[in-house]
Design an enzyme around this catalytic site. Structure first.
Site, PDB file in Angstrom:
ATOM      1  N   GLY A 191      26.419 -59.139 -11.115  1.00 18.12           N
ATOM      2  CA  GLY A 191      26.324 -59.746 -10.090  1.00 18.12           C
ATOM      3  C   GLY A 191      25.403 -61.029  -9.716  1.00 18.12           C
ATOM      4  O   GLY A 191      24.706 -61.089 -11.254  1.00 18.12           O
ATOM      5  N   CYS A 192      24.887 -61.246  -9.244  1.00 18.35           N
ATOM      6  CA  CYS A 192      24.235 -62.522  -8.694  1.00 18.35           C
ATOM      7  C   CYS A 192      22.930 -62.704  -9.201  1.00 18.35           C
ATOM      8  O   CYS A 192      22.356 -62.837  -9.942  1.00 18.35           O
ATOM      9  CB  CYS A 192      24.409 -63.208  -7.855  1.00 18.35           C
ATOM     10  N   TYR A 193      21.837 -61.418  -8.798  1.00 19.66           N
ATOM     11  CA  TYR A 193      20.752 -60.883  -8.838  1.00 19.66           C
ATOM     12  C   TYR A 193      20.509 -60.611 -10.113  1.00 19.66           C
ATOM     13  O   TYR A 193      19.951 -60.802 -11.148  1.00 19.66           O
ATOM     14  CB  TYR A 193      20.960 -59.706  -7.696  1.00 19.66           C
TER      15      TYR A 193
END
Length: 385
Positions: free
Chosen positions: A207-209
């Site tokens: 995921g980006c986070y």
């Protein structure tokens, strides 16, 4: 009283890079601050032409299938592949847009020669060599389970990121439907697990986070420079990170001129972050993670507060990050005094959550899986203003 260190990160298309800067401030004793964000950097002067390595497949184009092409990550994959000398999109699915052309969904892609969008059930996967799966969470497992085992697959959903299937059910509210397949999945945090990705058939793209959080923390934990508890993460993302689906909370009148937290204490990226950090620490790691939605299209900034191990200095953290990423193309540590900013939207193609946080890292991973230099198709000069 001791000083706080600030490390800032940035991911962008040509450099997809984690950038760090050190800044001394007076704060509570032994609490250090790491700031991660996005920024534009100048490209190096070297040639942008990338040749395939001798081990790569060079006799023909690699035929790419793209599942879920009508979302933001799908469109970003298509945009990046336009610059790839070996990958060619030959199959695209989008159930709700089946029968339409890609340019009717994303006009900025009209210059590319792309197949028409079709339904997944009508796709012939014997005509492709590799697949990017950009389908929504919860819809991916059964589809990937039914694909030919000869295909290389990078999945951009969260369906295969958590190794513990009971943990997946707890956080995503449904049982895992591809338990056996989960056993062969490799987590695709490229700079950390590059050697495992080389041998993988199926990669779960982070995921980006979690990407923005793990890249700075993993080297520090691995070197025993910070404690495994009291890690506090204050993260902010542009609206595109929430996807393209119509949602009331993402309307312009709802998001403009303000900031809102969401998923407080129960965000689905928490177990993914803790899993990655625990793998390195070889013990349980817990984090306090609060994401915020910002009134901008792209961009991601994570400010991370950590407690240093006994005897560790601020300089030790900084030097560890410099050493860990000194040879990385897509992760750079800034010199002291250089501060990246998320508002640097001079070029809307260069910010993290859809590039290094999603589609760019997915392409980086597939390059590795197929034996090409991982920078292939990802070296772009930023546009300004």
């Amino acid at each position: 009283m001791t000083g706080a260190s600030t490390f800032s990160s940035c991911f962008f298309e040509r450099g997809c890079c984690f950038k760090g800067e050190r800044k001394i401030r007076v704060v509570d004793k032994r609490v250090k601050r790491l700031t991660l964000g996005s920024h534009v950097a100048s490209p190096s002067s070297r040639s942008f032409r990338v040749l395939a390595s001798s081990s790569a497949q060079t006799e023909k184009d690699i035929r790419i299938g793209l599942l879920g092409a009508s979302g933001y990550t799908g469109a970003e994959v298509v945009r990046l592949l336009a610059n790839h000398p070996h990958f060619r999109v030959t199959l695209m699915t989008a159930d709700r847009k089946a029968g339409q052309s890609m340019e009717s969904v994303f006009p900025h892609l009209r210059a590319q020669k792309l197949p028409r969008l079709i339904s997944v059930k009508d796709a012939d996967f014997s005509t492709v060599d590799a697949v990017f799966c950009c389908l929504p969470h919860g819809t991916t497992q059964e589809i990937i389970m039914g694909l030919p085992t000869s295909l290389k697959i990078v999945d951009l959903s969260a369906d295969f990121r958590l190794r513990d299937i009971s943990e997946y059910e707890e956080w995503y509210g449904q049982p895992h439907k591809a338990v056996e397949l989960q056993k062969e999945v490799v987590y695709g945090l490229t700079e950390i697990l590059r050697e495992d990705i080389k041998k993988a058939r199926l990669v779960a793209n982070p995921g980006c986070y979690p990407t923005s959080i793990q890249l700075p923390l993993v080297p520090l934990i691995k070197a025993n420079l910070i404690k495994h508890e009291n890690i506090i993460i204050d993260a902010k993302s542009g609206v595109s990170g929430a996807g393209r689906g119509a949602k009331e909370a993402n309307l312009y009148s709802e998001i403009a001129e303000g900031i809102s937290s969401y998923g407080v204490t129960r965000h689905r990226h928490v177990p993914e972050i803790e899993q990655g950090l625990a793998d390195v620490a070889q013990s349980k790691v817990t984090v306090s993670f609060t994401p915020h939605l910002m009134p901008m299209i792209r961009g991601m900034q994570s400010t991370i507060y950590v407690e240093m191990a006994p005897g560790v200095r601020t300089e030790d953290l900084y030097q560890q990050l410099r050493t860990s990423y000194e040879d990385e193309e897509f992760v750079k540590v800034l010199d002291e005094g250089v501060v990246p900013r998320t508002p640097t939207l001079e070029d809307p193609t260069i910010i993290d959550n859809l590039v290094k946080g999603a589609s760019g890292q997915a392409l980086q991973n597939l390059n590795i899986m197929l034996g090409y230099p991982e920078t292939t198709g990802l070296l772009h000069q930023p546009v300004f203003p």
